[in-house]
Write an enzyme that holds these catalytic residues in place. Structure first.
Site, mmCIF file in Angstrom:
data_model
loop_
_atom_site.group_PDB
_atom_site.id
_atom_site.type_symbol
_atom_site.label_atom_id
_atom_site.label_comp_id
_atom_site.label_asym_id
_atom_site.label_seq_id
_atom_site.Cartn_x
_atom_site.Cartn_y
_atom_site.Cartn_z
ATOM 1 N N GLY A 1 -16.179 3.755 -12.733
ATOM 2 C CA GLY A 1 -16.133 5.009 -11.987
ATOM 3 C C GLY A 1 -17.439 5.480 -11.403
ATOM 4 N N PRO B 1 -17.353 -1.443 -14.291
ATOM 5 C CA PRO B 1 -17.668 -1.053 -12.914
ATOM 6 C C PRO B 1 -16.951 -1.932 -11.903
ATOM 7 C CG PRO B 1 -19.485 -2.309 -13.857
ATOM 8 C CD PRO B 1 -18.469 -2.140 -14.955
ATOM 9 N N GLY B 2 -16.412 -1.323 -10.879
ATOM 10 C CA GLY B 2 -15.767 -2.100 -9.812
ATOM 11 C C GLY B 2 -16.487 -1.822 -8.508
ATOM 12 N N CYS C 1 0.128 1.745 14.925
ATOM 13 C CA CYS C 1 1.023 2.692 15.571
ATOM 14 C C CYS C 1 1.216 3.871 14.620
ATOM 15 C CB CYS C 1 2.339 1.989 15.845
ATOM 16 S SG CYS C 1 3.340 2.929 16.941
ATOM 17 N N GLU C 2 0.186 4.693 14.509
ATOM 18 C CA GLU C 2 0.140 5.755 13.504
ATOM 19 C C GLU C 2 -0.993 6.690 13.913
ATOM 20 O OE1 GLU C 2 2.046 5.098 10.441
ATOM 21 O OE2 GLU C 2 1.576 7.143 9.899
HETATM 22 N N1 LLP Z 1 -11.373 0.614 -15.109
HETATM 23 C C1 LLP Z 1 -10.170 1.164 -14.912
HETATM 24 C C2 LLP Z 1 -9.226 1.233 -16.015
HETATM 25 C C3 LLP Z 1 -9.815 1.650 -13.653
HETATM 26 O O1 LLP Z 1 -8.616 2.187 -13.479
HETATM 27 C C4 LLP Z 1 -10.734 1.545 -12.591
HETATM 28 C C5 LLP Z 1 -10.387 2.019 -11.249
HETATM 29 C C6 LLP Z 1 -11.993 0.955 -12.829
HETATM 30 C C7 LLP Z 1 -12.273 0.515 -14.118
HETATM 31 C C8 LLP Z 1 -13.033 0.777 -11.773
HETATM 32 O O2 LLP Z 1 -13.460 1.973 -11.233
HETATM 33 P P1 LLP Z 1 -14.684 1.965 -10.184
HETATM 34 O O3 LLP Z 1 -15.913 1.545 -10.930
HETATM 35 O O4 LLP Z 1 -14.341 1.000 -9.127
HETATM 36 O O5 LLP Z 1 -14.737 3.348 -9.698
HETATM 37 N N2 LLP Z 1 -8.540 3.048 -4.613
HETATM 38 C C9 LLP Z 1 -9.481 4.085 -4.985
HETATM 39 C C10 LLP Z 1 -10.112 3.802 -6.325
HETATM 40 C C11 LLP Z 1 -9.105 3.666 -7.422
HETATM 41 C C12 LLP Z 1 -9.743 3.307 -8.721
HETATM 42 C C13 LLP Z 1 -8.721 2.867 -9.706
HETATM 43 N N3 LLP Z 1 -9.250 2.492 -10.965
HETATM 44 C C14 LLP Z 1 -10.544 4.204 -3.885
HETATM 45 O O6 LLP Z 1 -10.454 3.495 -2.891
HETATM 46 O O7 LLP Z 1 -11.440 5.025 -4.002
#
Ligand code: LLP
Length: 452
Positions: free
Chosen positions: A269, A312-313, A382-383
């Site tokens: 997050g 982290p993603g 188309c939106e």
């Molecule tokens: N761990 C869990 C259990 C999660 O649900 C998530 C993200 C992460 C880790 C990684 O979070 P990050 O470090 O990437 O913030 N589609 C949305 C984000 C959805 C995140 C869902 N879960 C966007 O484009 O902002």
């Protein structure tokens, strides 16, 4: 080259002295006034591979992986594992990088798990999430001995125990806990509060009950707790608050159930910079602060220091990615709005449509040009709502220009679609001046592949 080097990879964009432009620390401008990513000219990339095009800087992804890894070594004596949250950008390419960098991964569906299997990812380093894992998905996870399954609810717990018994296995599980922490982010990407579809709550005793239930089962082993409070969060406090609550819960489980919890997964997050309004913290600071909280509560509650996981993603891949488009029609509606249409849009980046997310864009073939007018960058779907950037100050944009949207490495490719039967762009990885296609551009034939 204009010097646009930055010291922090977490500070992906910064005001360039005297220029009204924001760039990532891996971006620069060459003598042709072209935007460079790593050592690659983006205009050449667009010419060679076509547009729209996702470009991922492999070196920056690796650097980000190492920042997290080293932070765990420095602040938590290496007693933790960084899991790359695959949902940000799941592919064989990203799984292989995570594997080579010694990270684990978080997967959230059978498809993500299958990708990891195909990338030969060490299954003991996989953590399987999701609020409604299907029987097939659980079967797959059990067959491949996934390291941890993060159980979301009682129904899933019973199902998992049953399937594991059928396979004569005992699966390591964590529980997804809602720590009740409100994070300041978009309501769609906020998950730690009681009104969330993910996990079990602490305040109504749900979490306690499900763990008691699991302790009586023979084919699951309660090894840890998990929480994830949301995404694109800039403050350290909610992470520290969540860690404190989780550690106290570990203390309660020891006192009330004599259960020793050895693992704590604190989710992901961490926020990144999309525009000048964003002010992210260095990633290792999160770990530094959270580690302190975990250690201090462990001491106070007299529980063993848990092995920690971080997930982290976005912060690993977002700033490493840019998307290149070719500008088509320019429509100046006097006294209303000027629309600049590009050859992609919500199909390759639905984040404006979903969250009104803001981005920074640069004219790749005229990278140092000064902003002079307000425009809206529209997609080709188309939106009416298909917009990438709304009312942003840009230099004059001409038909045929290559437009680069920055920091698109996370939740763009992974959330892309074929709406309007638009084929997904290719993904090109750049590293030390070399570029290679890591995901092929979809063809029209791909679009009808499953049609009967
Ligand atoms: N761990 C869990 C259990 C999660 O649900 C998530 C993200 C992460 C880790 C990684 O979070 P990050 O470090 O990437 O913030 N589609 C949305 C984000 C959805 C995140 C869902 N879960 C966007 O484009 O902002």
């Amino acid at each position: 080259m204009t010097g646009l080097a930055f010291s922090q990879s977490s500070n992906i964009m910064q005001r360039v002295e005297g220029e009204e432009m924001f760039v990532s620390d891996n971006l620069s401008v060459n003598e042709k006034n072209h935007l460079m990513i790593g050592q690659n000219d983006t205009v050449e990339l667009a010419r060679e591979f076509g547009t729209p095009l996702y470009v991922m800087d492999e070196d920056l992804i690796r650097k980000n992986c190492r920042i997290y890894k080293q932070a765990i070594d420095r602040y938590y004596d290496g007693k933790g594992l960084v899991l790359y949250a695959n949902k940000a950008f799941c592919s064989l390419f990203t799984c292989r990088i995570a594997k080579e960098e010694g990270l684990g991964i978080d997967v959230v569906s059978g498809g993500e798990l299958y990708t990891a299997i195909k990338a030969d990812f060490p299954m003991e380093k996989v953590c399987f999430h999701g609020n409604n894992k299907t029987l097939d998905e659980l079967e797959l996870a059990i067959r491949y001995n996934v390291g941890h399954i993060v159980v979301d609810n009682v129904y899933e717990l019973e199902l998992l125990n049953e399937v594991a018994a059928k396979h004569d296995k005992k699966m390591k599980i964590m529980f997804r806990i809602k720590p009740g922490v409100e994070a300041h982010t978009h309501s769609f990407i906020k998950t730690g509060q009681i009104d969330s579809k993910f996990g079990v709550a602490l305040e109504n005793g749900e979490a306690f009950e499900i763990i008691k239930r699991a302790m009586s089962m023979s084919n699951v082993e309660v090894s840890g707790l998990h929480c994830h409070i949301g995404s694109q969060i800039f403050d350290i406090e909610p992470f520290c608050a969540a860690a404190e609550i989780m550690m106290n819960f570990i203390g309660d489980l020891k006192d009330k159930l004599e259960l020793e919890i050895n693992e704590l997964n604190l989710g992901g997050g961490y926020g990144i910079m999309y525009t000048e309004k964003d002010d992210p913290i260095e990633y290792d600071k999160y770990i530094e602060h959270v580690s302190k909280v975990v250690k201090s509560v462990a001491q106070k509650r007299e529980v063993k220091l848990p092995f920690i996981f971080m997930e982290p993603g976005r912060s690993i891949v977002a700033s490493a990615g840019i998307t290149l488009y070719t500008v088509g029609g320019v429509k100046d509606i006097k006294n209303v709005r000027k629309y600049i249409s590009v050859d992609g849009g919500m199909t390759d980046n639905p984040r404006y449509v979903m969250y009104q997310s803001e981005y920074t864009a640069v004219i790749a073939n005229n990278a140092n040009a000064k902003p002079c007018e307000k425009v809206t960058i529209a997609g080709k779907c188309c939106e009416s709502g298909d917009v990438l950037l709304k009312d942003v100050m840009m230099p004059e944009i001409k038909v045929g220009d290559v437009l680069a949207v920055l920091a698109t490495g996370a939740y763009n490719y992974s959330m892309s679609s074929n709406y309007n039967r638009i084929a997904r762009p290719a993904v090109v990885a750049v590293s030390q001046g070399a570029a290679k296609v890591v995901i092929k551009r979809e063809t029209y034939e791909d679009l009808i592949r499953n049609d009967l």
